[in-house]
Write an enzyme that holds these catalytic residues in place. Structure first.
Site: not given
Ligand SMILES: *Cc1c(COP(=O)(O)O)cnc(C)c1O
Length: 486
Positions: A84, A136-137, A227, A270, A393, A459
């Site tokens: 932990y 980003f969304t 990011d 990613k 998109r 979507f």
């Molecule tokens: C995918 C992504 C996120 C969010 O990450 P998750 O692991 O899906 O929560 C944030 N910023 C960018 C640029 C991304 O491509």
């Protein structure tokens, strides 16, 4: 320095992407006959999110959590130190973060949006504005939650479909200065730069641009947040396209990028091909401000909502981001496909980016009005004629205004994501061939309309129907041309 990009020259001089890895574990795929594909897309309400991979040949929906792991990553999971608190797996991840991002402090979180949640809760207040190259969304949603808003200050090239601009992800510095002048520096908790800007086609920014943004930040005492979810590809493009960095290693470029930021966060789904994510900094004050929230929302500081197995694989995955043959694989395949399609007049976003191939649905289907969702229609049609799943998109991913009218999207794109080291070049050649066939038969494709429309994020779960019997007609033409061949 020897160029290690995974591209070779053929005897005729042509450039060719080559797989610098071998496949040792495989997953079986099937390509169902077109009659079954027609049934499958109908059953999914013509929405690729509602399909099962059972009916899909090549899944190009996203690169999130779908990259191939290396043998080193998989084997690292066996040495996971379950604890932990005080897990040695965390120590290894922290060391990897330090080596790759050049930052001392590391907070693990369960995925990228969790980092955004914590950063937003800590810094974004009612009335704040966060300038960024593009949203980003999940970022936008989290920054709006505490009452903030975002302002996208991309350059004029950013949203152009056809462009030769090598860095479409750059911030427009004069727009940034104007924004600060208009609202006053106090309104800006930080400026956000997203590596390989996801929603505009995986397009990178240059180090020269980030240096200019840094200068503005210093002048006004504003933080710079990076990011880094797609930082590997951005570093790859810097090496390929920014002259001053031609002879630098990817490791050096990553350090240069990261040293310009006050705070870095990433989605490991990613950048390091496993679950999880993290927040990194060299500023102990920032670390202290965020660490209690990690404990509250994510988990103790040495696991942050991740399993220790994932933490081990993340550490290895981060180190592999320094390897040009790893991070260059997906961009080199994307470049191959984009250039092949572009040379045949099929409308795609150029120059090639780092996430996938983005087909311009407005250019592909000019006869389908934007209110009948050309990007959604193109994805349904392309699945039908190939078994390949893409992501919309365009206007389906948009919303309705107060009067109930669709807010038409800036661009209508079919995104075909290229997860790292998952597909072979023969599969990509198949994608190219079926897209070309569809382009020749594009007049047969019609529009879509909603049959069921959720009020939020429509979507994901929305169901649509075609405006005519065009799917049947398209399937009949396919059958005529290809017979019983898959
Ligand atoms: C995918 C992504 C996120 C969010 O990450 P998750 O692991 O899906 O929560 C944030 N910023 C960018 C640029 C991304 O491509």
């Amino acid at each position: 320095m020897k160029d290690k990009s995974p591209v070779i020259k053929l005897a005729g001089g042509e450039q060719f992407p080559i797989e610098l890895h071998k496949v040792r574990t495989v997953q079986k795929l099937q390509l169902k006959p077109i009659e079954e594909r027609l049934e499958a897309i109908k059953a999914a309400g013509y929405n690729s999110f509602l399909m099962s991979t059972r009916d899909i040949f090549l899944d190009m929906l996203t690169d999130s959590g779908t990259n191939a792991m290396s043998d080193q990553q998989v084997s690292s999971m066996l040495q996971a130190d379950d604890a932990y608190a005080g897990s040695q797996s965390f120590d290894r991840a922290k060391k990897a973060v330090r080596d790759v991002f050049n930052t001392k402090y590391f907070l693990p979180v369960h995925q990228g949006r969790a980092a955004e949640h914590i950063i937003a809760q800590a810094f974004v207040k009612q009335g704040h504005i966060v300038p960024m190259n593009y949203h980003f969304t999940t970022t936008k949603a989290h920054f709006e939650l505490p009452g903030g808003s975002i302002d996208e200050i991309f350059t004029d090239e950013g949203l152009k479909i056809k462009s030769t601009c090598p860095f479409k992800g750059n911030i427009d510095i004069s727009k940034l200065r104007a924004l600060i002048k208009k609202h006053g520096a106090d309104k800006f908790p930080f400026i956000r730069m997203e590596a390989s800007t996801n929603l505009i086609g995986g397009q990178p920014f240059s180090i020269a641009n980030m240096r200019q943004v840094r200068k503005v930040c210093d002048q006004h005492d504003i933080m710079l947040v990076l990011d880094a979810s797609l930082i590997g590809e951005n570093a790859y493009f810097v090496k390929q396209r920014e002259k001053a960095f031609k002879n630098k290693t990817i490791a050096e470029i990553l350090h240069t990028l990261c040293d310009l930021a006050d705070l870095i966060y990433f989605s490991s789904r990613k950048v390091s091909s496993t679950r999880g994510g993290g927040i990194c900094t060299n500023n102990v004050k920032l670390y202290d401000k965020l660490k209690d929230m990690v404990i509250l929302y994510e988990g103790f500081l040495t696991y942050g909502g991740m399993s220790v197995r994932e933490i081990e694989a993340m550490a290895v995955g981060l180190r592999e981001t320094q390897d040009e043959t790893v991070i260059g694989q997906s961009p080199s395949f994307i470049k191959y496909l984009v250039e092949w399609l572009d040379a045949r007049g099929i409308p795609v976003v150029t120059p090639p980016g780092g996430l996938g191939v983005h087909v311009d649905a407005k250019g592909f289907l000019p006869h389908v009005p934007q209110k009948e969702y050309p990007a959604g229609a193109l994805i349904a049609a392309f699945y039908l004629v190939s078994g390949v799943r893409g992501m919309e998109r365009g206007t389906i991913s948009s919303v309705r205004d107060d009067s109930g009218e669709d807010v038409l999207a800036d661009v209508e794109l079919m995104r075909l994501a290229m997860p790292r080291r998952v597909f072979t070049l023969s599969q990509i050649k198949y994608v190219a061939d079926r897209l070309q066939w569809l382009y020749k038969n594009r007049k047969l494709v019609g529009g879509l309309k909603f049959e069921y429309e959720p009020t939020v994020l429509r979507f994901f779960l929305g169901r649509l129907i075609p405006t005519s019997d065009w799917p049947e007609k398209l399937a009949a033409k396919y059958k005529k041309d290809f017979g019983d061949s898959l």
